[in-house]
Design an enzyme around this catalytic site. Structure first.
Site, PDB file in Angstrom:
ATOM      1  N   GLU A  24      17.529  -2.027 -22.682  1.00 30.07           N
ATOM      2  CA  GLU A  24      17.678  -1.629 -21.422  1.00 30.07           C
ATOM      3  C   GLU A  24      17.050  -2.279 -19.838  1.00 30.07           C
ATOM      4  O   GLU A  24      17.564  -3.107 -19.616  1.00 30.07           O
ATOM      5  CB  GLU A  24      17.305  -0.943 -20.744  1.00 30.07           C
ATOM      6  CG  GLU A  24      18.191   0.877 -21.440  1.00 30.07           C
ATOM      7  CD  GLU A  24      18.264   0.938 -22.856  1.00 30.07           C
ATOM      8  OE1 GLU A  24      16.818   0.683 -23.212  1.00 30.07           O
ATOM      9  OE2 GLU A  24      18.673   2.270 -24.196  1.00 30.07           O
ATOM     10  N   HIS A  51      20.839  12.907 -21.899  1.00 33.61           N
ATOM     11  CA  HIS A  51      22.064  12.362 -22.062  1.00 33.61           C
ATOM     12  C   HIS A  51      23.163  12.477 -20.887  1.00 33.61           C
ATOM     13  O   HIS A  51      23.941  12.381 -20.854  1.00 33.61           O
ATOM     14  CB  HIS A  51      22.843  11.856 -23.310  1.00 33.61           C
ATOM     15  CG  HIS A  51      21.938  11.287 -24.139  1.00 33.61           C
ATOM     16  ND1 HIS A  51      20.791  12.023 -24.895  1.00 33.61           N
ATOM     17  CD2 HIS A  51      22.592  10.216 -24.888  1.00 33.61           C
ATOM     18  CE1 HIS A  51      20.021  11.529 -25.596  1.00 33.61           C
ATOM     19  NE2 HIS A  51      21.372  10.021 -25.772  1.00 33.61           N
TER      20      HIS A  51
END
Lengths: 328, 327
Positions: free
Chosen positions: A60, A129
């Site tokens: 990321e 999430h």
């Protein structure tokens, strides 16, 4: 007008941007052959090839860094955080580099990049999430923060974000991907920094973001039967905030409720609330400005607990009714 | 060394004499700039902090000048030398150092964030390893635009232990990006000694883990650094991807202004001072004491003039504080 889903609207926006401007490319995890974890980029690899639909390793910080470095050298990258939660792994690149570079360099650099993030709860994906982290970025000078709540806004705001010469954090909601709505086929932009009055009403101003916009509209329908008319405003852009329509609306209704999914403490509701207090609307308030937001809890796995953790239609109905009836 | 007229000589088989003489001057200028900067701090003329590269000047002298116009630089926090070697204007640099409106970054960046985007100098860096992921983006941009440029990414031994190092080198490797990773191993990440932070002999050993070329060179040798960077750039331009170069050097001063240097001995510093890159390069150029004194004198005068220029330059207007945040 043609009806398509929020996801299709995003995909169409990406496709049209890439057809129009060859500086635009996409970069993220599983966005190529897989089509993105939620399918937003499905089919784009076939059209544009792996040079412009760039599948990355699970990196990321690398994705965000790629956006910073490519944008400052003339490209217009669109990066994807597969789940918005994963942006924690890219914070340094976004906050310390992308957001500040122009300022640190005396206004002599341009960083036209977009980070798309799939946020929100309601899918049973539990605490890592499902978060709504948009307000972290509202706190960072140099970034713009956008949160579309409909297919029409999704496409128009995405096209604006890609044309924008600043870093834009573009928060999508997982539960909205399947939402259908009218979306023009041609390219169109919705200006960043412009809110929208999605429903007019006289009794209470509801300022809602992302999925809380359709939920507030549902609540408004229910309350309308009781003779209570909500005015629902979607800021659409959290930073920079379009303050004027909110202030005007609160002057009209004398009451305000902010609704968002992110946890209440330190959330965007506090910012809206304070903005109203500091404005000329203060003198017109007949009730305290209220916030209805996520509980201060990580999103739980259990279905009932998850449902209970963030505002639902019935919570908005109840809270709005209390404010209008002056019981709180 | 090649025989022949002095001006045609290729010093160390690598750098033209006239260019090498300029590099020596800039090494001296870098050191004079930094010694002067330390003095200005001591006198309270400037505030904040800064990181000097005294003892490490050979890397800057060898690296940037090995590249071509149009290539990109991603600098570190200890980057005054690299900035000058990239063609930075001394007066405007000094203005930035003093926080003046006509400085490279309008006084908003200072020593730690000085940049000149116009010359593809993408800035010094306040976050250790913060520039490593950015180099992936610059590399991708070059690859997509097919321009044959390269990017020189500088960092220290400390940065090699950040997660960003791993993500960056891996991505540059799998996409064959034209990135030259140049690690200035000056033996300490602030107080953390190289031996305490690594169980490998050389940081360049890590290159093999990413499938890229890696090498370690004497970072106090201008020629060795120049050659390594030039060859890495050639490979990158030919589509052969990234290189990890480790340049071994030593910083004489503390990490920053607040460092009491309790983590090392005076003897250790003295030992490294015997390998000082500046007299070493002067010797290679056959410059005698008199010639060297002239170079030092010129550097002192240039620094003094730059300080005068900067001190007489305007402060940013308070009314401009919100400028330059957004395009």
């Amino acid at each position: 007008m043609r009806e398509i889903s929020y996801m299709e609207a995003l995909r169409e926006g990406l496709r049209q941007s890439m057809e129009k401007d060859d500086r635009v490319f996409l970069i993220g995890e599983d966005i190529g052959i897989y089509g993105g974890a939620f399918g937003v980029s499905a089919g784009l690899l076939d059209q544009f090839g792996p040079e412009r639909i760039i599948d990355t390793p699970i990196s990321e910080a690398g994705i965000a860094g790629a956006c910073v470095g490519a944008s400052v050298t003339g490209m217009r990258p669109v990066g994807e955080m597969q789940f918005s939660d994963f942006v924690v792994l890219a914070m340094e690149q976004i906050v310390m580099q992308g957001a500040k570079m122009r300022f640190m360099f005396g206004g002599k650099a341009e960083l036209p990049f977009v980070i798309r993030l799939a946020g929100g709860s309601g899918t049973g994906a539990a605490a890592q999430h499902s978060e709504s982290l948009e307000n972290w970025f509202v706190h960072v000078p140099g970034l713009k923060v956008v949160m579309p709540s409909s297919p029409y806004d999704a496409k128009g705001l995405l096209l604006s974000a890609i044309e924008e010469n600043n870093p834009v954090m573009f928060f999508e909601h997982k539960l909205l991907y399947k939402m259908k709505g009218d979306v023009p086929e041609e390219m169109y932009t919705i200006p960043i920094g412009k809110s929208k009055i999605v429903r007019e009403g006289k009794d209470l101003t509801v300022i809602a973001t992302s999925i809380m916009v359709p939920r507030s509209l549902e609540a408004a329908k229910i309350l309308s039967k009781e003779g209570i008319e909500l005015e629902v405003i979607d800021p659409r852009t959290l930073k920079p905030l379009d303050e004027e329509p909110i202030i005007k609306s609160v002057i009209k209704t004398g009451k305000a409720l902010v609704v968002h999914e992110a946890v209440k403490t330190g959330g965007f509701g506090g910012e809206i609330s304070a903005m109203i207090m500091e404005s000329e609307a203060f003198d017109f308030l007949d009730a305290p400005v209220r916030r209805l937001a996520g509980l201060d809890v990580p999103i739980p796995y259990n279905r009932n607990l998850e449902y209970h953790a963030v505002p639902q239609v019935e919570n908005i109905v109840e809270e709005a009714r209390k404010i209008v009836q002056n019981i709180y | 060394m090649a025989e022949g007229k002095k001006e045609q000589q290729l010093i160390g088989g690598e750098i033209e004499r006239s260019k090498a003489e300029d590099l020596l001057y800039k090494m001296v200028l870098t050191r004079t700039f930094e010694e002067n900067a330390l003095e200005m701090f001591a006198l309270g003329k400037v505030h904040g902090t800064m990181h000097v590269s005294i003892g490490q000047e050979a890397i800057a002298a060898g690296a940037g000048p090995a590249l071509k116009e149009g290539d990109y630089l991603l600098n570190t926090h200890r980057g005054h030398g690299h900035f000058l070697m990239w063609g930075g204007d001394l007066n405007l640099m000094m203005s930035e150092f003093l926080g003046k409106e006509n400085g490279y970054c309008r006084g908003r960046g200072g020593s730690m964030h000085i940049a000149d985007v116009e010359s593809n100098n993408l800035g010094a860096q306040g976050i250790v390893a913060g520039n490593l992921p950015i180099s992936v983006g610059v590399g991708l941009s070059i690859k997509i635009r097919k321009t044959k440029q390269v990017v020189l990414t500088l960092f220290g031994d400390g940065a090699a232990n950040e997660g960003a190092f791993h993500e960056s080198l891996n991505m540059a490797s799998i996409w064959n990006l034209p990135v030259i990773y140049l690690c200035e191993n000056n033996q300490y990440a602030m107080s953390m000694a190289f031996e305490r932070a690594f169980r490998i002999e050389q940081i360049s050993d890590r290159a093999s883990a990413y499938g890229i070329k890696g090498l370690t060179v004497d970072g106090n040798d201008v020629i060795a650094v120049h050659q390594a960077v030039r060859e890495a750039a050639d490979r990158a331009r030919e589509g052969q991807g990234s290189t990890l170069i480790e340049a071994i050097t030593y910083r004489y001063q503390g990490h920053s202004k607040s460092d009491r240097q309790l983590y090392r001995t005076r003897d250790e510093v003295k030992k490294w001072m015997k390998k000082d890159p500046i007299p070493r390069f002067a010797k290679l150029l056959d410059i005698d004491e008199e010639g060297f004194n002239k170079i030092e004198e010129k550097a002192k005068v240039d620094i003094k003039n730059a300080v005068d220029f900067a001190e007489n330059s305007p402060e940013p207007e308070l009314s401009t504080i919100m400028e330059g945040i957004y395009a």
